[in-house]
Write an enzyme that holds these catalytic residues in place. Structure first.
Site, mmCIF file in Angstrom:
data_model
loop_
_atom_site.group_PDB
_atom_site.id
_atom_site.type_symbol
_atom_site.label_atom_id
_atom_site.label_comp_id
_atom_site.label_asym_id
_atom_site.label_seq_id
_atom_site.Cartn_x
_atom_site.Cartn_y
_atom_site.Cartn_z
ATOM 1 N N HIS D 14 -2.325 -3.975 -25.304
ATOM 2 C CA HIS D 14 -1.206 -4.892 -25.482
ATOM 3 C C HIS D 14 -1.301 -6.024 -24.448
ATOM 4 C CE1 HIS D 14 2.076 -3.477 -22.394
ATOM 5 N NE2 HIS D 14 0.888 -3.383 -21.872
ATOM 6 N N CYS D 33 -0.278 -8.785 -16.521
ATOM 7 C CA CYS D 33 0.115 -8.151 -17.799
ATOM 8 C C CYS D 33 0.123 -9.171 -18.941
ATOM 9 C CB CYS D 33 1.490 -7.500 -17.680
ATOM 10 S SG CYS D 33 1.547 -6.209 -16.433
ATOM 11 N N HIS D 39 -4.895 -5.824 -22.106
ATOM 12 C CA HIS D 39 -5.260 -4.641 -21.321
ATOM 13 C C HIS D 39 -4.690 -3.448 -22.099
ATOM 14 C CE1 HIS D 39 -1.174 -5.505 -19.980
ATOM 15 N NE2 HIS D 39 -1.088 -4.264 -19.565
ATOM 16 N N HIS D 41 -3.302 1.062 -22.219
ATOM 17 C CA HIS D 41 -2.729 2.227 -21.558
ATOM 18 C C HIS D 41 -2.952 3.493 -22.379
ATOM 19 C CE1 HIS D 41 -0.623 -0.243 -18.613
ATOM 20 N NE2 HIS D 41 -0.156 -0.994 -19.579
ATOM 21 N N ASP D 79 -1.823 4.479 -32.423
ATOM 22 C CA ASP D 79 -2.955 5.000 -31.661
ATOM 23 C C ASP D 79 -4.222 4.175 -31.889
ATOM 24 O OD1 ASP D 79 -4.314 6.769 -29.958
ATOM 25 O OD2 ASP D 79 -5.084 7.876 -31.676
ATOM 26 N N HIS D 80 -4.868 3.810 -30.784
ATOM 27 C CA HIS D 80 -6.086 2.978 -30.822
ATOM 28 C C HIS D 80 -5.830 1.644 -31.528
ATOM 29 C CE1 HIS D 80 -8.074 6.591 -29.391
ATOM 30 N NE2 HIS D 80 -9.158 5.878 -29.158
ATOM 31 N N GLU D 129 4.215 4.497 -19.614
ATOM 32 C CA GLU D 129 3.130 3.519 -19.749
ATOM 33 C C GLU D 129 1.981 3.946 -18.839
ATOM 34 O OE1 GLU D 129 3.826 -1.068 -20.125
ATOM 35 O OE2 GLU D 129 3.154 -0.664 -18.086
#
Lengths: 146, 146, 146, 146, 146, 146
Positions: D14, D33, D39, D41, D79-80, D129
């Site tokens: 994100h 950010c 980047h 998480h 996810d992913h 996060e």
């Protein structure tokens, strides 16, 4: 209502001791935690701010700023220090986890409230003396009278 | 070859200090870890025994017995103590994690080897000063000469 | 208001089964958790006491005493036991995490309230069946009617 | 009142960015950010359902069913994935933890309430996060006006 | 022989992709990890130095200095970055955990060896992509030919 | 040489018991672990494969495939099962952690070696019976003769 939490840590030495009581009372009450040669902990602190996110930033509080406040108000004075002897805002406080966490809350309160979004406020401070022994100060959580 | 590990923990205070050196050297070398008023940690210790399980018990070592040995040899002398001042087998030892973990190994060696199965021996001792700072003493792990 | 928590653990076997229902119902409802040959868990229990610290000791409750009460009331009867067959205070209880955590709360209530400071009381019991499956009994947390 | 919690995880990329604001504002507000190359998480999500256990099953909610709902409503879409670009229910949402956790709550609400026992409801969603940065959405926890 | 380890973390986005292969091969080989919109992780890195402690300091390496080297060599270039696009020393590297951990090792090697005590050297680098997926590069651990 | 590890978990019941020995011997040797009504654990298993990454994929082994092999060979037969009674490949095995981890290794060996890259092989299997009690089977780690 959204709650955001930042977790930090510091290492310190301390002993539990009430100077208004006899040595015998202190030994009986605190056992090995009263050791006059001190012991210590890797303290973990979790600071929670509650409120509505700012509509522009999407933040209840910028966690980078919260991290900086915790550093200045708690970690810098406490890390690698003796909590009984060296921390100005703990002078005269017997450093049980209960007493520490309440002092940490008031130490953080003003700066956190200033940095939080308009409708947000410091909600709780949680202190892990060890993974097994934990104290939390949370004056605003409602409890039912039962 | 099977490795069995028991994990325990204790809390203690210490400072890093080499008495043969000047105060200036100690401050420069150890920084806040040299604080004369001490700091402390929640130490975690992992003791690993390697060998063949006993064919009757299926144990490399009875982990209940290993727990008891760690208690007697390490936890009882160190828990809630000042590692510089109060632990007989650490007298004269500067309590870096490296030095502690080697002393802990030799403190445990004889009793662990006696309690382990016929073809098993103490393999390593690992000490977590914090979750981020770790030392291990393991004299028998083979390293390639490169 | 300060909350102090003590974390402990025990290992046990169990199965989920409602004897008033058919085998078919039990298989459909509980799946592999209904296995008649049992399965088991490393349970983690967190007991939280809420109130004002005693002004002399600085303790909401002495966590050493709380640890002892949890040992006597929960760990001694449950550790390395079959929760369906061997625990007197769970007789007739289907050991879902929900049912276990409520029974644990009432099992602890009287002794914890006696040991806590004057203005403190047992607040909640939390049970981790695994790291991913958790139940908490907390009768005194106020909830908004929405 | 019993609270049951299921913990799951997903990995995603994100960036924090408010498209109604200038690049300068975004850089100043979000720092690294705001990186336009993204980047990411390892997100951990904890979903808590509160209520009375069903007297027949002993469940506030079947955690296997709750796991399945979280998979369908949150993990499969997220996810992913890139949370800014690829998740239908997050379109137009700036993916701060605060905004994510509120959207996740409403994404889960209907199915969880349907699957829970008669007197139980979705209580809160908590999003890690990182281990150090956490947000929780919990509209029904009562707070004292102070 | 003593092994000391420092643990750090960073957050980054990436995708697995071999540009010398077809899109079809990449999709088949990497599945959702090949997502062209990226995904990301909270990476945890553990750096281990092995050797004899310096007799004056009692350190295999000063972990404060090791922390600083990891920051400069790994965290500053990688944290909140896209590992495929933005890290100079990873240019042309397909960022599987295996490839990352080997590059990290050689990125750290010279500075760590310079900072370590006379008889100590970088021993291994371990990278946790998640808690469940881990890679370690350790060229000097001896393996038996079996 | 690179080591990649996949971590999984399962829940099971067991008891420690050597049927060739008397009840008295078993009680004395295993204590509460010999309980005929069983107890249980949340087992965590870590499987490590060592070798050179495949130059095309950058993988020592595809961790998604390794996850699938662990599921088929270990989790499906063991999860929510009684390890003494219900697992075909454990018939006649006294389920100490030492014995379990060796059987798990050989149960995984062929499929893992087939799935790993050309120069890679199953290196070790580690089993956490609890966070505090751990066994590892690793036949190829070289040990110095001392």
């Amino acid at each position: 209502m959204i709650y955001v939490t930042r977790k930090e840590h510091f290492n310190a030495s301390h002993r539990l001791h009430n100077p208004e009581k006899s040595d015998q009372w202190n030994t009986k009450t605190y056992g090995k935690c009263n050791n006059p040669n001190w012991h210590g902990h890797n303290y973990v602190i979790e600071v929670t701010v509650a409120g509505e996110p700012d509509p522009e930033t999407g933040y209840v509080i910028d966690l980078g700023i919260l991290k900086q406040i915790i550093k200045e108000k708690i970690l810098d004075p406490c890390d690698h220090k003796n909590l009984n002897l060296e921390v100005p805002f703990l002078k005269g406080i017997n450093p049980t986890s209960e007493n520490l966490v309440r002092e940490f809350y008031y130490q953080l309160k003003e700066d956190v409230d200033d940095a939080a979004s308009e409708n947000a406020t410091l909600f709780s401070v949680k202190l892990f003396e060890t993974e097994r022994n934990i104290a939390e100060f949370c004056p605003d959580r409602a409890i039912k009278i039962t």
